[in-house]
Structures are given as C-alpha cells and as structure tokens.
Design an enzyme around this catalytic site. Structure first.
Site, PDB file in Angstrom:
ATOM      1  N   GLY A  17       0.103  -4.770  -8.222  1.00  0.00           N
ATOM      2  CA  GLY A  17       0.318  -5.640  -7.057  1.00  0.00           C
ATOM      3  C   GLY A  17       1.027  -4.933  -5.920  1.00  0.00           C
ATOM      4  N   GLY A  65       3.719  -3.858  -4.379  1.00  0.00           N
ATOM      5  CA  GLY A  65       5.119  -3.687  -4.749  1.00  0.00           C
ATOM      6  C   GLY A  65       6.011  -3.449  -3.549  1.00  0.00           C
ATOM      7  N   ARG A  66       5.434  -2.905  -2.509  1.00  0.00           N
ATOM      8  CA  ARG A  66       6.239  -2.709  -1.301  1.00  0.00           C
ATOM      9  C   ARG A  66       5.393  -2.881  -0.045  1.00  0.00           C
ATOM     10  NH1 ARG A  66       7.367   3.578  -0.805  1.00  0.00           N
ATOM     11  NH2 ARG A  66       5.617   4.354  -2.010  1.00  0.00           N
ATOM     12  N   LYS A  71       4.465  -1.847   5.231  1.00  0.00           N
ATOM     13  CA  LYS A  71       4.701  -1.094   3.990  1.00  0.00           C
ATOM     14  C   LYS A  71       6.146  -0.614   4.011  1.00  0.00           C
ATOM     15  CE  LYS A  71       2.905   2.630   1.097  1.00  0.00           C
ATOM     16  NZ  LYS A  71       1.779   3.520   0.888  1.00  0.00           N
ATOM     17  N   ASP A  82      12.415  -0.703  -5.567  1.00  0.00           N
ATOM     18  CA  ASP A  82      13.148  -1.417  -4.508  1.00  0.00           C
ATOM     19  C   ASP A  82      12.282  -2.016  -3.396  1.00  0.00           C
ATOM     20  OD1 ASP A  82      12.388   0.803  -3.102  1.00  0.00           O
ATOM     21  OD2 ASP A  82      14.389   1.677  -2.973  1.00  0.00           O
ATOM     22  N   GLY A  83      11.001  -1.635  -3.338  1.00  0.00           N
ATOM     23  CA  GLY A  83      10.141  -2.211  -2.302  1.00  0.00           C
ATOM     24  C   GLY A  83      10.259  -1.552  -0.940  1.00  0.00           C
ATOM     25  N   ARG A  93       0.453  -1.276   8.728  1.00  0.00           N
ATOM     26  CA  ARG A  93      -0.927  -0.848   8.510  1.00  0.00           C
ATOM     27  C   ARG A  93      -1.876  -1.959   8.957  1.00  0.00           C
ATOM     28  NH1 ARG A  93      -1.060   1.609   2.420  1.00  0.00           N
ATOM     29  NH2 ARG A  93      -0.801  -0.534   1.736  1.00  0.00           N
ATOM     30  N   ASP A 151      -6.325   0.968  -8.314  1.00  0.00           N
ATOM     31  CA  ASP A 151      -5.563   0.115  -7.387  1.00  0.00           C
ATOM     32  C   ASP A 151      -5.455   0.772  -6.013  1.00  0.00           C
ATOM     33  OD1 ASP A 151      -3.937   1.850  -9.145  1.00  0.00           O
ATOM     34  OD2 ASP A 151      -2.308   1.302  -7.800  1.00  0.00           O
ATOM     35  N   ASP A 160      -3.759   3.895   0.998  1.00  0.00           N
ATOM     36  CA  ASP A 160      -2.551   4.314   0.283  1.00  0.00           C
ATOM     37  C   ASP A 160      -2.326   5.824   0.337  1.00  0.00           C
ATOM     38  OD1 ASP A 160      -1.971   1.736  -0.225  1.00  0.00           O
ATOM     39  OD2 ASP A 160      -1.834   1.924  -2.405  1.00  0.00           O
TER      40      ASP A 160
HETATM   41  P1  AMP Z   1       0.923   3.972  -5.847  1.00  0.00           P
HETATM   42  O1  AMP Z   1       0.602   4.848  -6.994  1.00  0.00           O
HETATM   43  O2  AMP Z   1       1.855   4.577  -4.841  1.00  0.00           O
HETATM   44  O3  AMP Z   1      -0.272   3.386  -5.194  1.00  0.00           O
HETATM   45  O4  AMP Z   1       1.787   2.766  -6.432  1.00  0.00           O
HETATM   46  C1  AMP Z   1       1.440   2.042  -7.573  1.00  0.00           C
HETATM   47  C2  AMP Z   1       2.166   0.741  -7.611  1.00  0.00           C
HETATM   48  O5  AMP Z   1       3.582   0.945  -7.519  1.00  0.00           O
HETATM   49  C3  AMP Z   1       1.805  -0.206  -6.480  1.00  0.00           C
HETATM   50  O6  AMP Z   1       1.738  -1.493  -7.006  1.00  0.00           O
HETATM   51  C4  AMP Z   1       2.966  -0.038  -5.524  1.00  0.00           C
HETATM   52  O7  AMP Z   1       3.129  -1.165  -4.720  1.00  0.00           O
HETATM   53  C5  AMP Z   1       4.124   0.188  -6.466  1.00  0.00           C
HETATM   54  N1  AMP Z   1       5.250   0.911  -5.824  1.00  0.00           N
HETATM   55  C6  AMP Z   1       5.303   2.211  -5.470  1.00  0.00           C
HETATM   56  N2  AMP Z   1       6.489   2.509  -4.906  1.00  0.00           N
HETATM   57  C7  AMP Z   1       7.224   1.374  -4.910  1.00  0.00           C
HETATM   58  C8  AMP Z   1       8.534   1.006  -4.459  1.00  0.00           C
HETATM   59  N3  AMP Z   1       9.368   1.868  -3.884  1.00  0.00           N
HETATM   60  N4  AMP Z   1       8.925  -0.275  -4.630  1.00  0.00           N
HETATM   61  C9  AMP Z   1       8.120  -1.169  -5.198  1.00  0.00           C
HETATM   62  N5  AMP Z   1       6.895  -0.904  -5.649  1.00  0.00           N
HETATM   63  C10 AMP Z   1       6.442   0.343  -5.503  1.00  0.00           C
HETATM   64 MG    MG Z   2      -1.096   2.106  -4.210  1.00  0.00          MG
END
Ligand code: AMP
Ligand code: MG
Length: 540
Positions: A105, A107-108, A128, A140-141, A198, A279, A289
């Site tokens: 989902g 996450g940030r 973002k 932390d988001g 974005r 994702d 991303d």
């Molecule tokens: P990514 O591999 O960067 O696409 O991230 C995979 C998942 O981790 C996604 O659901 C992101 O939203 C979540 N995510 C990455 N970094 C953070 C963060 N600092 N805080 C919260 N969620 C994160």
């Molecule tokens: Mg991602």
C-alpha cells in the site's frame, strides 16, 4: 479556487470505514474490503519550495505565478488542503523480488484528489513523503531530500526523453528532519525531509489487483477493474453497461503493449529502475516509483544500481524485459478470476513479446541510423553489444559519436591508420583508454567496417542518418553523479540552484546546448564508487 476536483476514486470505490485521521496518529494496519483509506498529510514545520516544473503546473491548469503563491506552498506541502481535496492512501500488495509480500500500500504517498484541467484531462495529485498512512508498516511515511530530488528530476528527465512516466509538479523541503540509516550499517543520521507532488492520470499498480485476488475478494477486484477501465481506458468501455470478460482481456492486452513500449524506451536510454516489484508497475505502463534507480554508464547489462539487488541482480539492466514479462504474468493471474477463458490471458502475453520485438528492432535501427531491418542485423547488433561490453564504454557517448562517424572514411595523411582514427573518434566514450589495445582497435574497426557497409546499402544520406540518431540517442541523461551533485549543493549549502539548472538542461536531452557541455560529461573518476553515484540503497 484555481483547481477543479472530481474525486472519482474515492467517490466510486469502497474505502475503509473509519473517520479520517491525521497522519501523525495513523496506525499501521491490515485493511480489508477497501481500495483506500482516508488519510491526512502531516503538517510540515517550515515548508520551502525548492523546485517546480512549470509545464506540469500548466498541465493541471495553473499559471506560472500561482506556483509561487502561499496557497500552492500550503497545498503541496500538506499544510493546508484545498477545499475539494479528499486525501487518501491506496491499498495494494505486490511480489517483491519474486515473492508474494502481502499488503503493502501507499506507505508514504497520499493522493490529494483528481484535478480536471481546462481541456477535460484528469490528473491525480499525490504527495510523496507527507507522513504515515495505514500502509506504512511501521516506517515513518516521510522522505529525505536526496531521494525526493532524485524522484523530482528523473520523472521530468524521463518525460522529456519521451519515456512514459509519472510527472513531478513540485519539490518542497519540509523544514523537518528524518532519521535514516542510509548504508544499513547501524549508524542512522538525521537528514532534511522533503515532499514531491507527483502527477499522473492514476497511480494504480499491478499490486492493486493482486491484493484483492490474493484475498479472494472478487467483488472488489471486479469493481476496481471496472473502475480503471472506465476511467483510464474509456475507449475500451465505450459506453457499455457491463465490463465483460472480453473487454478485460482486451484491456490486459493493452497493458501488455504499453508495458513493452515502456521497457524498450528504458533500454534505449539506459535507464535501470532498480526495484521492478509488481507494486512498482503502473497499470498505465508508466515508469513509476523512482527509488534506487540508475543510468547505465559503462555498458554492462548485469549492472544494477540497487545495493539490495547486488547479489541476485534480478533487476539489472539486461533483465528488465524478462522481469516485466514475469510481472505481467502475475497481473494475469490476479485478474484471472474475472475472465471466463483463462487461455485468452496467456495468449495475450504474446502481445508483450511481439511488441518488445517490434519496438526493439525499430529502436535499434534508429539508434544506428538505419532505415530497414535486414537479416544481418541480429549479428550486427550482437557484435556491437559484445564490443560495448568488452571494455568500459559509455553507452550514451558511444551512440552519439557513432552519429558523426564518417562513413566510408578514407585514411588521411595525418591519420593514416583507420584503426587509430576510430579510437580518436570514440575517445570520449572510453572510461579507461588504456583498455584500447590492438585487439580492441581491430575489433572496433571490423565492426565499423560492417556498419559502414550497412549504412551504404541503406542509401540514407548522412544528414538524415544523423538526424534520426540524434533524436533517438540522448546527449544529456540524468547521470547518477549529476543528481548527486545537485543533492550535495541543496543539502550542504541549502542551494537548490543546480536542481533547476539540471531540470532545464534535461528539458532538451537530444540537442547540443552550448555552455552546458559539463552536463553531458561521462562519469568522472571520483564518482566511480561513491554512494549515491554508483550504488544506492533503498533507504530513502
Ligand atoms: P518501494 O520498494 O520503495 O516501492 O516500497 C515498498 C513499500 O514500502 C511501499 O508500500 C512503500 O510505500 C513503502 N515504504 C517505503 N519507504 C517508506 C517509508 N519511509 N515510510 C512508509 N512506507 C514506506
Ligand atoms: Mg513503490
């Protein structure tokens, strides 16, 4: 109110049935039976506009002066919402490094709302790094400045290169610090935080469908498919009452086609995404991303910028076409329950293979300035790639220099040796000129001889050939060390000047820009092993 909103995603799809909560009190949780959760951004303490893309502002219907207004800073830093914004975070899952990872989902990322611009186009706005959501999974988001600069610049660089991508409207420093263990070595540091806004028609990914399929929540799965087809592929729905199995298969074929087109563009410009998890695959075939991505410098198909992938190299440059195919197969599995004839989905996958092949051939012809594909091309290309691999050769420079290579070049008095002339001509492309030994010179010369013959056989005049090549092979790409220089200046001296200067150069990647030669230079030696320039961690 300068922007007009029509928030279809939240008004037409089921959301989590709880009151909207501020990100600062948001708890990570499993979200069932919903496509999204209402989530408010956390208010930053001292937001500052560091950079913006005026053409993206224009796209959503803003004038240049509005970008510098107080309401713009407030809205796109998450400090104060505009009247019709309805912020939410999406629920999605994904396959990470080949394994099902369950619920991930946004996450940030927090979607603010869907703008309808003056010509009726729809654009989702998304922050973002604006704080935690139910999908933050104990992270932390937030986002640090370095990763936000990289996302901002690369989104726009890719767009101007002609690669399908999400866009970036603004880069805003939050004035808050974020703790990150950049090297995963147990020594976390405090770094400045930032937020990128974005912009894309939708941020829906393959993983949005996978999550409902994995939970056998077929009702929502079908609702989401219907919604995405009607909203983002309206030509397929064509006013039909029901989205039937046949339309879904046609839709999947279109996703296969768009994904293939995107991948060939990546290969053309030397872009390596770095984390091609499902994702991170856009349903629209957009590059999405920007994390530990990188640009191929010396031509090495096994190169990956992502330190987490250094062992397996699953997401290295040369693997990207295969991985996208694998990811499409996961999407096919997930939408399978809504399709009567499963074989038709399998068959649709051939659209990907055919499109890759066709676009790859056309792209390679254009990269070489040739007009017609002949049966000898496979072997011409194979020996070219072998040549590029055999010593450290900058891919970008090699193709640019090939455009000015004098075809049928005769030895002149001051350069009697054609082999030596070739080494001089391609000098800028070599990272270690000492690797150009006699054997290499002979092989380069032999390849150029074959190339010369092909060009002559093609009957293409030199100016036309060069024009085709120079609009296919960029001169300015977002070299890893250039992004890092812009980050260093912004972070250490609070000066965002290089970010805007780079953006400006990258707006015209194919044209020589007098005075901007330094942005075309190949990677300097100091950047060879510097973190951020050659390797990146996912810590962002
Ligand atoms: P990514 O591999 O960067 O696409 O991230 C995979 C998942 O981790 C996604 O659901 C992101 O939203 C979540 N995510 C990455 N970094 C953070 C963060 N600092 N805080 C919260 N969620 C994160
Ligand atoms: Mg991602």
């Amino acid at each position: 109110m300068p922007l007009k909103f029509d928030n279809r995603f939240v008004s037409l799809l089921p959301g989590e049935n709880i009151a909207q909560i501020d990100g600062s009190t948001q708890l990570s949780r499993k979200v069932l039976g919903a496509c999204y959760s209402n989530t408010l951004p956390v208010k930053p303490s001292d937001p500052r506009l560091l950079a913006h893309a005026s053409e993206v502002a224009e796209l959503i219907g803003l004038s240049p002066s509005e970008v510098h207004s107080q309401w713009f800073l407030d809205a796109f830093s998450g400090r104060k919402l505009l009247a019709d914004m309805e912020p939410f975070a999406m629920c999605y899952g994904g396959h990470q490094f080949g394994h099902w990872a369950g619920q991930l989902g946004d996450g940030r990322a927090i979607n603010l709302g869907e703008v309808v611009n003056p010509v009726g186009q729809r654009w989702m706005l998304q922050l973002k790094g604006a704080g935690p959501t139910p999908y933050s999974r104990n992270a932390d988001g937030f986002a640090v400045l370095r990763s936000s600069v990289r996302e901002f610049l690369c989104s726009e660089a890719m767009h101007h290169l002609g690669v399908p991508t999400t866009r970036a409207l603004s880069l805003i420093g939050t004035g808050d610090l974020v703790v990150r263990d950049m090297f995963y070595d147990g020594r976390p540091r405090r770094e400045p935080g930032a937020i990128v806004c974005r912009v894309a028609p939708t941020f829906v990914r393959f993983g949005n469908f996978e999550i409902f399929s994995s939970r056998q929540d077929l009702k929502i799965l079908k609702q989401l498919i219907d919604h995405v087809i009607r909203t983002d592929f309206p030509e397929l729905a064509d006013g039909k009452q029901e989205i039937d199995s046949g339309i879904i298969v046609t839709w999947f074929r279109e996703i296969c086609r768009r994904t293939a087109v995107m991948i060939v563009h990546w290969m053309r410009v030397g872009f390596v995404h770095g984390v091609m998890n499902t994702d991170n695959m856009s349903i629209l075939g957009l590059t999405i991303d920007y994390g530990p991505y990188g640009w191929l410098e010396d031509y090495d198909p096994t190169w990956t910028p992502n330190t987490t992938d250094a062992q397996g190299r699953r997401y290295c440059y040369g693997q990207q076409p295969q991985i996208a195919y694998w990811n499409l197969a996961q999407l096919a599995n997930s939408i399978g329950p809504c399709v009567d004839d499963k074989e038709s989905l399998e068959e649709a996958m051939s659209v990907y293979v055919d499109t890759i092949q066709e676009h790859w051939q056309n792209t390679m012809l254009a990269k070489l300035g040739l007009q017609r594909w002949t049966p000898t091309e496979d072997s011409l290309l194979e020996s070219l790639f072998e040549l590029l691999r055999s010593i450290e050769t900058d891919m970008t420079w090699f193709y640019r220099l090939l455009a000015t290579w004098p075809i049928g070049h005769q030895p002149t008095e001051d350069q009697p040796d054609r082999k030596a002339a070739a080494l001089v001509h391609f000098h800028e492309a070599f990272y270690r000129p000492e690797q150009c030994d006699n054997d290499y010179a002979a092989r380069l010369n032999a390849w150029l001889n074959r190339y010369d013959q092909r060009v002559l056989q093609d009957h293409n005049d030199a100016r036309h050939r060069q024009a085709i090549m120079d609009r296919t092979n960029p001169l300015y790409v977002l070299r890893n060390y250039l992004a890092q220089e812009a980050i260093d200046l912004a972070q250490e001296q609070g000066d965002p000047g290089l970010i805007m200067e780079l953006l400006d150069v990258l707006r015209n990647p194919y044209r020589e820009q007098p005075g901007k030669e330094r942005f075309a230079k190949k990677r300097p030696e100091w950047a060879r092993n510097r973190p951020g320039c050659s390797m990146l961690s996912c810590s962002s």
